[in-house]
Scaffold this motif. Structure first.
Motif, PDB file in Angstrom:
ATOM      1  N   LEU A 285       4.691  61.277  57.628  1.00 23.31           N
ATOM      2  CA  LEU A 285       3.892  61.160  56.413  1.00 23.31           C
ATOM      3  C   LEU A 285       3.626  62.529  55.781  1.00 23.31           C
ATOM      4  O   LEU A 285       3.592  62.661  54.552  1.00 23.31           O
ATOM      5  CB  LEU A 285       2.565  60.462  56.743  1.00 23.31           C
ATOM      6  CG  LEU A 285       2.697  58.965  57.047  1.00 23.31           C
ATOM      7  CD1 LEU A 285       1.433  58.424  57.696  1.00 23.31           C
ATOM      8  CD2 LEU A 285       3.030  58.193  55.781  1.00 23.31           C
ATOM      9  N   ILE A 286       3.452  63.541  56.596  1.00 25.75           N
ATOM     10  CA  ILE A 286       3.275  64.896  56.067  1.00 25.75           C
ATOM     11  C   ILE A 286       4.544  65.338  55.336  1.00 25.75           C
ATOM     12  O   ILE A 286       4.484  65.924  54.247  1.00 25.75           O
ATOM     13  CB  ILE A 286       2.916  65.878  57.198  1.00 25.75           C
ATOM     14  CG1 ILE A 286       1.518  65.556  57.751  1.00 25.75           C
ATOM     15  CG2 ILE A 286       2.960  67.313  56.709  1.00 25.75           C
ATOM     16  CD1 ILE A 286       1.141  66.374  58.972  1.00 25.75           C
ATOM     17  N   GLU A 287       5.708  65.046  55.921  1.00 21.34           N
ATOM     18  CA  GLU A 287       6.968  65.409  55.272  1.00 21.34           C
ATOM     19  C   GLU A 287       7.219  64.563  54.030  1.00 21.34           C
ATOM     20  O   GLU A 287       7.814  65.042  53.052  1.00 21.34           O
ATOM     21  CB  GLU A 287       8.118  65.261  56.270  1.00 21.34           C
ATOM     22  CG  GLU A 287       8.048  66.249  57.433  1.00 21.34           C
ATOM     23  CD  GLU A 287       9.122  66.005  58.471  1.00 21.34           C
ATOM     24  OE1 GLU A 287       9.913  65.049  58.286  1.00 21.34           O
ATOM     25  OE2 GLU A 287       9.177  66.767  59.457  1.00 21.34           O
ATOM     26  N   LEU A 288       6.759  63.307  54.052  1.00 24.97           N
ATOM     27  CA  LEU A 288       6.937  62.432  52.899  1.00 24.97           C
ATOM     28  C   LEU A 288       6.191  62.951  51.682  1.00 24.97           C
ATOM     29  O   LEU A 288       6.651  62.799  50.539  1.00 24.97           O
ATOM     30  CB  LEU A 288       6.461  61.011  53.256  1.00 24.97           C
ATOM     31  CG  LEU A 288       6.598  59.947  52.176  1.00 24.97           C
ATOM     32  CD1 LEU A 288       8.073  59.687  51.872  1.00 24.97           C
ATOM     33  CD2 LEU A 288       5.910  58.654  52.609  1.00 24.97           C
ATOM     34  N   LEU A 295      -1.513  65.039  47.126  1.00 27.77           N
ATOM     35  CA  LEU A 295      -1.520  63.835  47.951  1.00 27.77           C
ATOM     36  C   LEU A 295      -1.473  64.190  49.431  1.00 27.77           C
ATOM     37  O   LEU A 295      -2.124  63.541  50.264  1.00 27.77           O
ATOM     38  CB  LEU A 295      -0.318  62.951  47.574  1.00 27.77           C
ATOM     39  CG  LEU A 295      -0.201  61.627  48.312  1.00 27.77           C
ATOM     40  CD1 LEU A 295      -1.401  60.736  48.039  1.00 27.77           C
ATOM     41  CD2 LEU A 295       1.102  60.908  47.917  1.00 27.77           C
ATOM     42  N   GLN A 296      -0.722  65.211  49.743  1.00 32.04           N
ATOM     43  CA  GLN A 296      -0.636  65.634  51.152  1.00 32.04           C
ATOM     44  C   GLN A 296      -1.991  66.104  51.664  1.00 32.04           C
ATOM     45  O   GLN A 296      -2.397  65.763  52.777  1.00 32.04           O
ATOM     46  CB  GLN A 296       0.407  66.746  51.289  1.00 32.04           C
ATOM     47  CG  GLN A 296       0.669  67.162  52.721  1.00 32.04           C
ATOM     48  CD  GLN A 296       1.685  68.291  52.796  1.00 32.04           C
ATOM     49  OE1 GLN A 296       1.319  69.455  52.623  1.00 32.04           O
ATOM     50  NE2 GLN A 296       2.940  67.938  53.053  1.00 32.04           N
ATOM     51  N   GLN A 297      -2.709  66.871  50.852  1.00 33.18           N
ATOM     52  CA  GLN A 297      -4.023  67.358  51.269  1.00 33.18           C
ATOM     53  C   GLN A 297      -5.009  66.208  51.400  1.00 33.18           C
ATOM     54  O   GLN A 297      -5.857  66.208  52.307  1.00 33.18           O
ATOM     55  CB  GLN A 297      -4.540  68.388  50.259  1.00 33.18           C
ATOM     56  CG  GLN A 297      -5.783  69.126  50.733  1.00 33.18           C
ATOM     57  CD  GLN A 297      -5.536  69.877  52.031  1.00 33.18           C
ATOM     58  OE1 GLN A 297      -4.543  70.601  52.161  1.00 33.18           O
ATOM     59  NE2 GLN A 297      -6.422  69.698  53.012  1.00 33.18           N
ATOM     60  N   GLY A 311      -3.883  67.173  61.372  1.00 30.13           N
ATOM     61  CA  GLY A 311      -2.444  67.165  61.117  1.00 30.13           C
ATOM     62  C   GLY A 311      -1.929  68.545  60.794  1.00 30.13           C
ATOM     63  O   GLY A 311      -2.563  69.296  60.042  1.00 30.13           O
ATOM     64  N   ALA A 312      -0.822  68.892  61.329  1.00 27.68           N
ATOM     65  CA  ALA A 312      -0.226  70.215  61.108  1.00 27.68           C
ATOM     66  C   ALA A 312       0.791  70.117  59.996  1.00 27.68           C
ATOM     67  O   ALA A 312       1.708  69.289  60.039  1.00 27.68           O
ATOM     68  CB  ALA A 312       0.431  70.733  62.373  1.00 27.68           C
ATOM     69  N   LYS A 313       0.632  70.967  58.966  1.00 31.28           N
ATOM     70  CA  LYS A 313       1.588  70.967  57.891  1.00 31.28           C
ATOM     71  C   LYS A 313       2.911  71.551  58.374  1.00 31.28           C
ATOM     72  O   LYS A 313       2.936  72.505  59.132  1.00 31.28           O
ATOM     73  CB  LYS A 313       1.070  71.824  56.725  1.00 31.28           C
ATOM     74  CG  LYS A 313      -0.120  71.211  55.999  1.00 31.28           C
ATOM     75  CD  LYS A 313      -0.474  72.062  54.790  1.00 31.28           C
ATOM     76  CE  LYS A 313      -1.660  71.469  54.056  1.00 31.28           C
ATOM     77  NZ  LYS A 313      -2.019  72.289  52.852  1.00 31.28           N
ATOM     78  N   PRO A 314       4.017  70.968  57.916  1.00 31.58           N
ATOM     79  CA  PRO A 314       5.316  71.549  58.297  1.00 31.58           C
ATOM     80  C   PRO A 314       5.502  72.913  57.663  1.00 31.58           C
ATOM     81  O   PRO A 314       5.007  73.183  56.580  1.00 31.58           O
ATOM     82  CB  PRO A 314       6.340  70.527  57.728  1.00 31.58           C
ATOM     83  CG  PRO A 314       5.610  69.841  56.609  1.00 31.58           C
ATOM     84  CD  PRO A 314       4.164  69.799  57.017  1.00 31.58           C
ATOM     85  N   VAL A 315       6.217  73.784  58.383  1.00 31.94           N
ATOM     86  CA  VAL A 315       6.481  75.116  57.893  1.00 31.94           C
ATOM     87  C   VAL A 315       7.528  75.034  56.799  1.00 31.94           C
ATOM     88  O   VAL A 315       8.608  74.472  56.993  1.00 31.94           O
ATOM     89  CB  VAL A 315       6.952  76.043  59.036  1.00 31.94           C
ATOM     90  CG1 VAL A 315       7.289  77.419  58.469  1.00 31.94           C
ATOM     91  CG2 VAL A 315       5.889  76.126  60.108  1.00 31.94           C
ATOM     92  N   VAL A 316       7.201  75.610  55.627  1.00 36.97           N
ATOM     93  CA  VAL A 316       8.127  75.580  54.488  1.00 36.97           C
ATOM     94  C   VAL A 316       8.739  76.957  54.349  1.00 36.97           C
ATOM     95  O   VAL A 316       8.047  77.952  54.201  1.00 36.97           O
ATOM     96  CB  VAL A 316       7.380  75.185  53.199  1.00 36.97           C
ATOM     97  CG1 VAL A 316       8.364  75.163  52.016  1.00 36.97           C
ATOM     98  CG2 VAL A 316       6.707  73.834  53.374  1.00 36.97           C
TER      99      VAL A 316
END
Length: 318
Positions: A285-288, A295-297, A311-316
């Motif tokens: 869901l974080i990646e989505l 929306l992610q926040q 939840g850990a945000k993916p590294v960009v």
């Protein structure tokens, strides 16, 4: 009775054939030595380790599969001896006869000179020139030639040196594993370390209602000799009760749900003690929402508030 004329014809024909066939010029015998190892398979076993406990409480399980072999190993030293010869070719006499005459004269001169030099000339001059010369002068014999020599196996000698027993225990690496689940049988593949990663909520099991499957029958077979092994893995009644609900939480359409429903799915999987599935859904869901930071926040804030999950945000990467 043969007439004298007939006898003369036969003698001439025989002599001509003998002249054309000639004689092979035999060369020194050649030997080959090699070490040979003979391996005989004495025993072949496959072993499936389903792990503990034998009853599945979670949908995942790592199954280790090994292949065990016992060999009788015998070492041999092999010696092959070959008879070598130069095959006779009549047309070569056209140049071998004059060369042979020169070689004989040169060899006689070299031997005379060798007497004056007190035997200091090598044998390749004093003896080999004369040998080559007489072979060249012989109309039924070609001179020795290593370049066009042929050979026949004269003898074969094998000597046994050592006999021992060897054992091997190798992983069933990247090979098929059959898993029977109820009325369906699935073909899976082990990894390069011989481990089969079972997950009743993933792979072919995701398309099957496994909530009524009480046991899994795992089997492997070597097609070369038919060696086979089987193992049974039971599925607990409690896990079977969770699988149907967990399948809906993971695979039902996510895009039509509100953020609150996303959080509910992650929280409910965690409540079912399916923590690995909850973490995977959370990450999905974080990646989505990667392209919608707002929306992610919102999802991350509600996840922390209602499910107490950070939840850990993916590294960009840039």
């Amino acid at each position: 009775m043969f007439t004298p004329h007939t006898l003369r014809l036969c003698s001439a024909a025989f002599g001509g054939a003998f002249f054309l066939a000639g004689c092979a010029n035999h060369l020194p015998q050649r030997s080959e030595h090699e070490a040979r190892i003979e391996r005989i398979l004495l025993a072949h076993n496959l072993q499936i380790e389903v792990g503990d406990p034998q009853v599945l409480q979670l949908p995942q399980r790592r199954v280790h599969i090994h292949e065990q072999k016992t060999f009788e190993v015998t070492e041999f030293e092999v010696t092959r001896r070959y008879d070598r010869y130069t095959p006779y070719q009549p047309w070569r006499e056209l140049y071998e006869v004059p060369l042979g005459a020169l070689a004989v004269v040169a060899g006689i001169g070299a031997n005379a000179l060798n007497v004056l030099m007190l035997g200091r000339l090598p044998d390749s001059v004093t003896k080999d020139w004369i040998s080559y010369g007489f072979a060249g002068l012989n109309p039924l014999l070609n001179a020795e030639s290593n370049g066009r020599s042929q050979q026949n196996l004269a003898s074969l000698d094998e000597q046994q040196h050592e006999k021992r027993t060897e054992y091997s225990n190798l992983p069933w690496a990247e090979r098929p594993v059959m898993v029977n689940a109820g009325e369906q049988t699935h073909e899976l593949t082990s990894d390069r370390t011989g481990v089969l990663r079972l997950n009743l909520l993933d792979g072919p099991f995701a398309e099957q209602d496994v909530s009524h499957v009480g046991k899994l029958l795992l089997s492997v077979e070597d097609p070369q000799d038919g060696t086979r092994a089987e193992a049974t893995l039971l599925v607990s009644h409690l896990l079977r009760g969770k699988l149907l609900e967990a399948h809906a939480l993971i695979y039902d359409d996510l895009e039509e749900d509100e953020v609150a429903q996303w959080v509910h799915r992650v929280k409910r999987l965690s409540e079912l003690d399916l923590e690995e599935e909850a973490s995977e859904l959370e990450q999905s869901l974080i990646e989505l929402t990667h392209n919608d930071p707002q929306l992610q926040q919102e999802f991350l804030d509600l996840l922390m508030k209602d499910a107490a999950r950070l939840g850990a945000k993916p590294v960009v990467s840039d």
